[in-house]
Motif scaffolding. Structure first.
Motif, PDB file in Angstrom:
ATOM      1  N   GLY A 126     -13.503  -8.005  12.910  1.00 14.31           N
ATOM      2  CA  GLY A 126     -12.614  -7.243  13.806  1.00 14.31           C
ATOM      3  C   GLY A 126     -10.951  -7.555  14.050  1.00 14.31           C
ATOM      4  N   TYR A 127     -11.154  -9.246  13.630  1.00 17.46           N
ATOM      5  CA  TYR A 127      -9.919 -10.168  14.066  1.00 17.46           C
ATOM      6  C   TYR A 127      -9.383  -9.642  12.145  1.00 17.46           C
ATOM      7  CZ  TYR A 127     -11.307 -11.954  18.085  1.00 17.46           C
ATOM      8  OH  TYR A 127     -11.530 -12.890  19.923  1.00 17.46           O
ATOM      9  N   GLY A 128     -10.328  -9.854  11.718  1.00  9.84           N
ATOM     10  CA  GLY A 128      -9.393  -9.099  10.178  1.00  9.84           C
ATOM     11  C   GLY A 128      -8.822  -7.821   9.791  1.00  9.84           C
ATOM     12  N   GLY A 129      -9.749  -7.607  10.376  1.00  5.98           N
ATOM     13  CA  GLY A 129      -8.581  -5.800  10.675  1.00  5.98           C
ATOM     14  C   GLY A 129      -7.669  -5.863  11.723  1.00  5.98           C
ATOM     15  N   LEU A 130      -7.719  -6.287  12.475  1.00 11.87           N
ATOM     16  CA  LEU A 130      -6.152  -6.161  13.524  1.00 11.87           C
ATOM     17  C   LEU A 130      -5.130  -6.920  12.238  1.00 11.87           C
ATOM     18  CD1 LEU A 130      -7.663  -7.303  16.808  1.00 11.87           C
ATOM     19  CD2 LEU A 130      -6.568  -5.180  16.403  1.00 11.87           C
ATOM     20  N   GLY A 131      -5.486  -8.207  11.674  1.00  7.72           N
ATOM     21  CA  GLY A 131      -4.892  -8.785  11.058  1.00  7.72           C
ATOM     22  C   GLY A 131      -3.772  -7.828   9.839  1.00  7.72           C
ATOM     23  N   LEU A 132      -5.061  -7.321   9.640  1.00  8.78           N
ATOM     24  CA  LEU A 132      -4.564  -5.812   8.304  1.00  8.78           C
ATOM     25  C   LEU A 132      -3.790  -5.338   8.930  1.00  8.78           C
ATOM     26  CD1 LEU A 132      -5.174  -5.442   5.534  1.00  8.78           C
ATOM     27  CD2 LEU A 132      -6.570  -3.738   5.942  1.00  8.78           C
ATOM     28  N   ALA A 133      -3.964  -4.551  10.069  1.00  7.16           N
ATOM     29  CA  ALA A 133      -3.136  -3.054  10.630  1.00  7.16           C
ATOM     30  C   ALA A 133      -1.832  -3.775  11.518  1.00  7.16           C
ATOM     31  CB  ALA A 133      -3.537  -3.046  12.234  1.00  7.16           C
ATOM     32  N   ASN A 134      -1.248  -4.934  11.507  1.00  9.16           N
ATOM     33  CA  ASN A 134      -0.562  -5.425  11.657  1.00  9.16           C
ATOM     34  C   ASN A 134       0.450  -6.175  10.753  1.00  9.16           C
ATOM     35  OD1 ASN A 134       0.633  -6.120  14.824  1.00  9.16           O
ATOM     36  ND2 ASN A 134      -2.192  -6.758  14.921  1.00  9.16           N
ATOM     37  N   ALA A 135      -0.435  -6.358   9.617  1.00 14.39           N
ATOM     38  CA  ALA A 135       0.876  -6.487   8.434  1.00 14.39           C
ATOM     39  C   ALA A 135       1.492  -5.513   8.211  1.00 14.39           C
ATOM     40  CB  ALA A 135      -0.406  -7.263   7.549  1.00 14.39           C
ATOM     41  N   TYR A 136       0.831  -4.549   7.773  1.00 17.68           N
ATOM     42  CA  TYR A 136       1.490  -3.055   7.139  1.00 17.68           C
ATOM     43  C   TYR A 136       2.007  -2.267   8.791  1.00 17.68           C
ATOM     44  CZ  TYR A 136      -2.607  -1.762   4.061  1.00 17.68           C
ATOM     45  OH  TYR A 136      -2.646  -1.723   2.855  1.00 17.68           O
ATOM     46  N   LEU A 137       2.535  -3.363  10.087  1.00 16.01           N
ATOM     47  CA  LEU A 137       3.448  -2.712  10.590  1.00 16.01           C
ATOM     48  C   LEU A 137       3.900  -4.016  11.043  1.00 16.01           C
ATOM     49  CD1 LEU A 137       0.812  -1.837  13.725  1.00 16.01           C
ATOM     50  CD2 LEU A 137       2.510  -0.602  12.232  1.00 16.01           C
ATOM     51  N   LYS A 138       4.214  -4.306   9.831  1.00 18.34           N
ATOM     52  CA  LYS A 138       5.156  -6.033   9.038  1.00 18.34           C
ATOM     53  C   LYS A 138       5.683  -6.567  10.565  1.00 18.34           C
ATOM     54  CE  LYS A 138       8.426  -3.053   6.389  1.00 18.34           C
ATOM     55  NZ  LYS A 138       6.565  -3.730   5.030  1.00 18.34           N
ATOM     56  N   ASP A 139       4.203  -6.778  11.231  1.00 14.57           N
ATOM     57  CA  ASP A 139       4.908  -7.436  12.897  1.00 14.57           C
ATOM     58  C   ASP A 139       3.780  -8.522  12.143  1.00 14.57           C
ATOM     59  OD1 ASP A 139       3.894  -9.351  14.669  1.00 14.57           O
ATOM     60  OD2 ASP A 139       3.484  -7.994  16.241  1.00 14.57           O
ATOM     61  N   ALA A 152      -7.591 -12.899   3.324  1.00 12.38           N
ATOM     62  CA  ALA A 152      -6.979 -12.856   1.634  1.00 12.38           C
ATOM     63  C   ALA A 152      -5.665 -11.844   1.802  1.00 12.38           C
ATOM     64  CB  ALA A 152      -7.380 -12.861   0.525  1.00 12.38           C
ATOM     65  N   ARG A 153      -6.783 -10.703   2.220  1.00  9.72           N
ATOM     66  CA  ARG A 153      -6.211  -8.850   1.641  1.00  9.72           C
ATOM     67  C   ARG A 153      -4.938  -9.050   2.837  1.00  9.72           C
ATOM     68  NH1 ARG A 153      -8.594  -2.705   3.160  1.00  9.72           N
ATOM     69  NH2 ARG A 153      -6.557  -1.826   2.175  1.00  9.72           N
ATOM     70  N   ILE A 154      -4.719  -9.930   3.782  1.00  9.26           N
ATOM     71  CA  ILE A 154      -3.738  -9.524   4.934  1.00  9.26           C
ATOM     72  C   ILE A 154      -2.941 -10.573   4.384  1.00  9.26           C
ATOM     73  CG2 ILE A 154      -2.782 -10.441   6.967  1.00  9.26           C
ATOM     74  CD1 ILE A 154      -5.927 -10.469   8.185  1.00  9.26           C
ATOM     75  N   TRP A 155      -2.677 -11.480   3.795  1.00  8.44           N
ATOM     76  CA  TRP A 155      -2.124 -12.469   3.172  1.00  8.44           C
ATOM     77  C   TRP A 155      -1.459 -11.560   1.903  1.00  8.44           C
ATOM     78  CZ3 TRP A 155       1.120 -15.710   4.874  1.00  8.44           C
ATOM     79  CH2 TRP A 155      -0.205 -16.853   6.027  1.00  8.44           C
ATOM     80  N   ILE A 156      -2.041 -10.911   0.970  1.00 10.20           N
ATOM     81  CA  ILE A 156      -1.624 -10.053   0.182  1.00 10.20           C
ATOM     82  C   ILE A 156      -0.172  -9.005   0.396  1.00 10.20           C
ATOM     83  CG2 ILE A 156      -2.122  -8.873  -1.594  1.00 10.20           C
ATOM     84  CD1 ILE A 156      -4.707  -9.906  -2.111  1.00 10.20           C
ATOM     85  N   THR A 157      -1.055  -8.412   1.641  1.00 14.05           N
ATOM     86  CA  THR A 157      -0.202  -7.153   1.962  1.00 14.05           C
ATOM     87  C   THR A 157       1.605  -7.898   2.633  1.00 14.05           C
ATOM     88  OG1 THR A 157      -2.230  -6.307   2.754  1.00 14.05           O
ATOM     89  CG2 THR A 157      -0.312  -5.172   4.365  1.00 14.05           C
TER      90      THR A 157
END
Length: 374
Positions: free
Chosen positions: A67-80, A106-111
């Protein structure tokens, strides 16, 4: 007395915990369900809805790493990036023994690759940990391939994608697509940093094409090798000594201004009648063929190439009449093996987008044609 006090304290803590926890409202109101819903929202680029779903998952279980990873991924796409990095850290720490959570971190960092200089090092470290937990973890292998791809290590990316495809699992379809892209880029052999960046683009625009012609084709070097002419045709560098190049208004201050100026100077790409270059307009196969035709005309000094195939009685392509405005350019490119129609259908697809990898392969074909010419 102390025993009663301890019992009351424990009861108070239990009540407080219950008050702070979110209780499921139905059988499907689970962290896993909301995580999957959030990932579907990510796929649909509905990042705010994704955040809502992921937040619900961690509200239900504060230890739910994904769940935390998902929050990180969404915010990465939003450039936060601040929130994205914070949630990536929580995902990795809470899921330190879970390769799925480590791969998601890792996907969050790639994004965030365009915003964080150390993105590859961070992603690489997380994926190495994931594969130590499970050396055959398909998701980690796939995202390792993606990381290598965006780090311009195309051969390494190709190896990982090949491995994932062979597993025929959940990631096989996506890996196959990326594998084909990696193979195409390896064949195209981008030789400059600019070429490597453009190679990964799904659609190139006029500015990208100007950069590729300058950097990968090295058009300036090509034209400067032309013999000096006392009259008539002059190479672009010769002509530039006596001509001032006006930069279109829409290209002043553009990141590709230097390369756009070169293309105008060389006469390979033109300014539109309204005085604009439109650097951010996407290139399609027809307009790419026209640019290649113009380059060949300038390079060979043979203006007859511009009308050589126009109006042929029988079109060479199943989807383009010989009266099409770009037919001559398409026929010229096909004749010289620079651009081809589909072997099965005979379609040239003039309005089709040009990927970065395809653009580079076309340039390699153009280089071969020019070597035969000179």
């Amino acid at each position: 007395m102390l025993k009663n006090y301890a019992s009351r304290l424990s009861l108070f803590a239990l009540i407080l915990f219950a008050a702070c926890s979110t209780k499921p409202q139905s059988d499907v109101d689970t962290p896993e369900y909301h995580f999957k819903a959030g990932m579907r929202a990510i796929d649909n680029e509905d990042f705010q809805q994704a955040i809502t779903s992921f937040q619900r998952s961690v509200d239900l279980d504060s230890k739910f790493a994904l769940g935390y990873g998902g929050l990180g991924l969404a915010n990465a796409y939003l450039k936060d990036t601040k929130k994205a990095k914070d949630f990536a850290s929580k995902c990795a720490s809470r899921g330190s023994k879970n390769p799925e959570a480590l791969a998601l971190s890792a996907r969050i960092w790639i994004t965030m690759r365009d915003m964080e200089k150390k993105w590859f090092k961070r992603a690489e470290g997380l994926l190495e940990k994931a594969l130590k937990r499970n050396e055959n973890h398909e998701g980690s292998q796939y995202w390792f391939g993606v990381a290598y791809l965006y780090n311009y290590q195309f051969k390494e990316a190709e190896d990982y994608f090949r491995t994932v495809v062979s597993k025929r699992g959940e990631y096989a379809g996506k890996a196959d697509s990326k594998w084909k892209l990696s193979q195409k880029i390896v064949r195209a052999m981008p030789g400059t940093p600019a070429g490597k960046r453009v190679a990964l683009k799904e659609k190139i625009n006029r500015a990208d094409l100007a950069v590729l012609f300058s950097e990968e084709l090295k058009i300036g070097v090509l034209f400067d090798r032309m013999p000096v002419q006392s009259t008539g045709f002059q190479s672009p560098s010769q002509a530039a000594q006596t001509a001032n190049i006006a930069i279109p208004n829409d290209s002043k201050g553009h990141w590709a201004e230097t390369w756009i100026k070169d293309m105008i100077r060389y006469g390979v790409m033109n300014v539109e009648p309204d005085g604009n270059f439109y650097p951010d307009d996407n290139i399609n196969r027809a307009t790419y063929a026209i640019a290649v035709q113009r380059l060949l005309v300038v390079a060979t000094r043979d203006e007859s190439l511009e009308t050589k195939y126009f109006g042929e009685a029988q079109s060479r392509f199943s989807d383009v009449p010989s009266s099409h405005f770009a037919y001559n350019a398409m026929a010229l490119c096909a004749e010289r093996g620079i651009m081809q129609a589909d072997m099965m259908t005979g379609r040239f697809t003039p309005t089709g987008a040009v990927t970065g990898a395809d653009a580079l392969l076309i340039i390699r074909g153009l280089q071969s044609s020019l070597r035969m010419t000179f």
